[in-house]
Design an enzyme around this catalytic site. Structure first.
Site, PDB file in Angstrom:
ATOM      1  N   HIS A   1     -76.417 -33.829  10.886  1.00  0.00           N
ATOM      2  CA  HIS A   1     -75.040 -34.387  10.224  1.00  0.00           C
ATOM      3  C   HIS A   1     -74.340 -33.721  10.210  1.00  0.00           C
ATOM      4  O   HIS A   1     -74.286 -32.269  10.834  1.00  0.00           O
ATOM      5  CB  HIS A   1     -76.209 -34.397   8.631  1.00  0.00           C
ATOM      6  CG  HIS A   1     -74.825 -35.519   8.072  1.00  0.00           C
ATOM      7  ND1 HIS A   1     -73.543 -34.925   7.703  1.00  0.00           N
ATOM      8  CD2 HIS A   1     -74.707 -36.612   7.675  1.00  0.00           C
ATOM      9  CE1 HIS A   1     -72.802 -35.738   7.399  1.00  0.00           C
ATOM     10  NE2 HIS A   1     -73.677 -36.865   7.052  1.00  0.00           N
TER      11      HIS A   1
ATOM     12  N   GLY B   1     -66.503 -40.011   4.160  1.00  0.00           N
ATOM     13  CA  GLY B   1     -65.778 -39.223   2.426  1.00  0.00           C
ATOM     14  C   GLY B   1     -64.370 -39.737   2.815  1.00  0.00           C
ATOM     15  O   GLY B   1     -64.232 -39.136   1.427  1.00  0.00           O
TER      16      GLY B   1
ATOM     17  N   GLY C   1     -73.578 -42.554   2.616  1.00  0.00           N
ATOM     18  CA  GLY C   1     -72.636 -41.198   1.784  1.00  0.00           C
ATOM     19  C   GLY C   1     -72.520 -41.747   0.571  1.00  0.00           C
ATOM     20  O   GLY C   1     -73.292 -42.032  -0.389  1.00  0.00           O
ATOM     21  N   GLY C   2     -71.721 -41.636  -0.226  1.00  0.00           N
ATOM     22  CA  GLY C   2     -70.964 -41.872  -1.406  1.00  0.00           C
ATOM     23  C   GLY C   2     -71.697 -43.324  -2.701  1.00  0.00           C
ATOM     24  O   GLY C   2     -71.644 -42.820  -3.654  1.00  0.00           O
TER      25      GLY C   2
ATOM     26  N   SER D   1     -67.986 -44.115   5.233  1.00  0.00           N
ATOM     27  CA  SER D   1     -67.553 -45.057   4.664  1.00  0.00           C
ATOM     28  C   SER D   1     -67.516 -46.188   3.999  1.00  0.00           C
ATOM     29  O   SER D   1     -67.302 -47.523   4.231  1.00  0.00           O
ATOM     30  CB  SER D   1     -66.227 -45.146   4.480  1.00  0.00           C
ATOM     31  OG  SER D   1     -65.510 -43.668   4.960  1.00  0.00           O
TER      32      SER D   1
ATOM     33  N   GLU E   1     -71.832 -41.721  13.351  1.00  0.00           N
ATOM     34  CA  GLU E   1     -71.233 -41.577  12.305  1.00  0.00           C
ATOM     35  C   GLU E   1     -69.801 -40.284  12.654  1.00  0.00           C
ATOM     36  O   GLU E   1     -69.884 -39.176  12.400  1.00  0.00           O
ATOM     37  CB  GLU E   1     -71.818 -40.744  11.207  1.00  0.00           C
ATOM     38  CG  GLU E   1     -72.829 -40.978  10.230  1.00  0.00           C
ATOM     39  CD  GLU E   1     -73.008 -40.857   9.379  1.00  0.00           C
ATOM     40  OE1 GLU E   1     -73.562 -41.112   8.868  1.00  0.00           O
ATOM     41  OE2 GLU E   1     -73.196 -39.491   9.026  1.00  0.00           O
TER      42      GLU E   1
ATOM     43  N   GLU F   1     -71.524 -32.652   8.484  1.00  0.00           N
ATOM     44  CA  GLU F   1     -71.150 -31.819   7.759  1.00  0.00           C
ATOM     45  C   GLU F   1     -72.276 -30.289   8.114  1.00  0.00           C
ATOM     46  O   GLU F   1     -71.983 -29.333   7.871  1.00  0.00           O
ATOM     47  CB  GLU F   1     -71.922 -32.065   6.405  1.00  0.00           C
ATOM     48  CG  GLU F   1     -70.416 -32.854   6.043  1.00  0.00           C
ATOM     49  CD  GLU F   1     -70.891 -33.939   4.543  1.00  0.00           C
ATOM     50  OE1 GLU F   1     -72.360 -34.035   4.924  1.00  0.00           O
ATOM     51  OE2 GLU F   1     -70.298 -35.254   5.133  1.00  0.00           O
TER      52      GLU F   1
ATOM     53  N   ASN G   1     -78.126 -40.946   1.746  1.00  0.00           N
ATOM     54  CA  ASN G   1     -77.869 -39.584   2.065  1.00  0.00           C
ATOM     55  C   ASN G   1     -76.505 -38.669   0.023  1.00  0.00           C
ATOM     56  O   ASN G   1     -75.585 -38.844   0.339  1.00  0.00           O
ATOM     57  CB  ASN G   1     -76.801 -39.214   3.201  1.00  0.00           C
ATOM     58  CG  ASN G   1     -76.858 -37.782   3.875  1.00  0.00           C
ATOM     59  OD1 ASN G   1     -77.800 -37.171   2.339  1.00  0.00           O
ATOM     60  ND2 ASN G   1     -75.507 -37.401   4.372  1.00  0.00           N
ATOM     61  N   TRP G   2     -77.998 -38.731  -0.296  1.00  0.00           N
ATOM     62  CA  TRP G   2     -76.964 -37.725  -0.922  1.00  0.00           C
ATOM     63  C   TRP G   2     -76.305 -36.627  -1.670  1.00  0.00           C
ATOM     64  O   TRP G   2     -76.311 -36.417  -2.379  1.00  0.00           O
ATOM     65  CB  TRP G   2     -78.239 -37.808  -2.771  1.00  0.00           C
ATOM     66  CG  TRP G   2     -78.689 -39.546  -2.944  1.00  0.00           C
ATOM     67  CD1 TRP G   2     -78.726 -40.435  -2.968  1.00  0.00           C
ATOM     68  CD2 TRP G   2     -80.127 -39.488  -3.977  1.00  0.00           C
ATOM     69  NE1 TRP G   2     -79.234 -41.373  -3.080  1.00  0.00           N
ATOM     70  CE2 TRP G   2     -80.127 -40.822  -3.729  1.00  0.00           C
ATOM     71  CE3 TRP G   2     -80.456 -38.443  -5.136  1.00  0.00           C
ATOM     72  CZ2 TRP G   2     -81.390 -41.036  -5.117  1.00  0.00           C
ATOM     73  CZ3 TRP G   2     -81.734 -39.698  -5.638  1.00  0.00           C
ATOM     74  CH2 TRP G   2     -81.987 -40.222  -5.396  1.00  0.00           C
TER      75      TRP G   2
HETATM   76  P1  PGA Z   1     -70.000 -41.764   3.031  1.00  0.00           P
HETATM   77  O1  PGA Z   1     -71.206 -40.633   4.024  1.00  0.00           O
HETATM   78  O2  PGA Z   1     -70.512 -42.868   3.448  1.00  0.00           O
HETATM   79  O3  PGA Z   1     -69.283 -40.898   2.307  1.00  0.00           O
HETATM   80  O4  PGA Z   1     -68.776 -41.952   4.362  1.00  0.00           O
HETATM   81  C1  PGA Z   1     -71.918 -40.983   4.897  1.00  0.00           C
HETATM   82  C2  PGA Z   1     -72.659 -39.630   5.319  1.00  0.00           C
HETATM   83  O5  PGA Z   1     -72.272 -38.587   5.327  1.00  0.00           O
HETATM   84  O6  PGA Z   1     -73.612 -40.157   6.125  1.00  0.00           O
END
Ligand code: PGA
Length: 251
Positions: A96, A174, A235-236, A214, A168, A98, A8-9
């Site tokens: 998600h 993050g 993500g990251g 993470s 998640e 976010e 997930n960019w």
């Molecule tokens: P992260 O994000 O790996 O940077 O913690 C995961 C995600 O939000 O899908």
């Protein structure tokens, strides 16, 4: 069941940068990886076409990070499922944390999006997870159970097999704080129980539940070796080709 790793960019990478990143990822993967793991890249909307041009001859699949629940119309700034399919997407991330946190998406709205994604023949990756406050106050299992139940309302048994769930925990996204493999696995089991209550044991046992929060190339192996963890939403670390490739190799 084959595992799945999705990158997930988020709101990172221009069109040109995405092109280069996807080329680096493709270059680092061999047939061997795809035997045990499906790989999905979810760049921003503006990069879907360029990433698709890079991956289309490979086993890597394309996903988007969101979509609207209507077919088309006056919804300024929105993107429809049909547009995603036409851009080469097979998958779409929905719900998600976010989106829930910053764009006020509710389980009801996510449910509408899931239904539309399925009717557009996209595979939804549905995100659920509790906040730190919910974990610390002990209500986390109930919260996640409710998210699963509301998000999957009125989804039929035939359609449910086409979806993926990503657990998640919001406190792990993050932050560098990962759920321990045991914490994650025990929540995956709870999610599978919720799915079994809704759709029966047999169907529930066929749904892949991913872990996200993470994940990196150091902790992936242990997480993915848990009995109920069938891959990850990254993500990251998905923005760093070497880390992402190593995560896939660790499935
Ligand atoms: P992260 O994000 O790996 O940077 O913690 C995961 C995600 O939000 O899908």
């Amino acid at each position: 069941m084959k595992k799945l790793v999705a990158g997930n960019w988020k709101m990172n990478k221009t069109n040109g940068e995405s092109y280069l990143l996807s080329r680096e990822i493709i270059a680092g993967l061999t047939e061997k990886e795809f035997l045990k793991c499906d790989v999905v890249l979810c760049p921003p909307f503006t990069s879907l076409a360029s990433v698709h041009s890079v991956i289309k001859e490979s086993e890597v699949r394309l996903g988007a990070q969101n979509m609207h629940y209507k077919e088309d119309g006056a919804f300024t700034g929105e993107i429809s499922g049909r547009m995603l399919v036409a851009s080469g997407c097979d998958y779409v991330i929905l719900g998600h944390s976010e989106r829930r946190q910053f764009f006020y998406e509710t389980d009801h709205l996510i449910n509408l999006k899931i239904k539309k994604a399925i009717s557009d023949k996209l595979i939804p990756i549905i995100c659920v997870g509790e906040t730190l406050e919910q974990r610390e106050s002990g209500v986390y299992e109930k919260v996640v159970d409710e998210q699963v139940t509301l998000c999957l309302k009125e989804i039929t048994k035939d359609d449910i097999e086409k979806i993926l769930i990503a657990y998640e925990p919001v406190w792990a996204i993050g932050t560098g704080k990962t759920a321990t493999p045991e914490q994650a696995n025990s929540m995956h089991k709870k999610i599978r129980e919720a799915l079994a209550n809704l759709f029966g044991e047999e169907i529930s046992s066929k749904i892949r539940i991913l872990y996200g929060g993470s994940v990196n190339d150091k902790n992936a192996k242990e997480l993915f070796s848990q009995s109920d963890i069938y891959g990850g939403l990254i993500g990251g670390a998905s923005l760093k080709p070497e880390s992402f490739i190593n995560i896939i190799k660790n499935t």
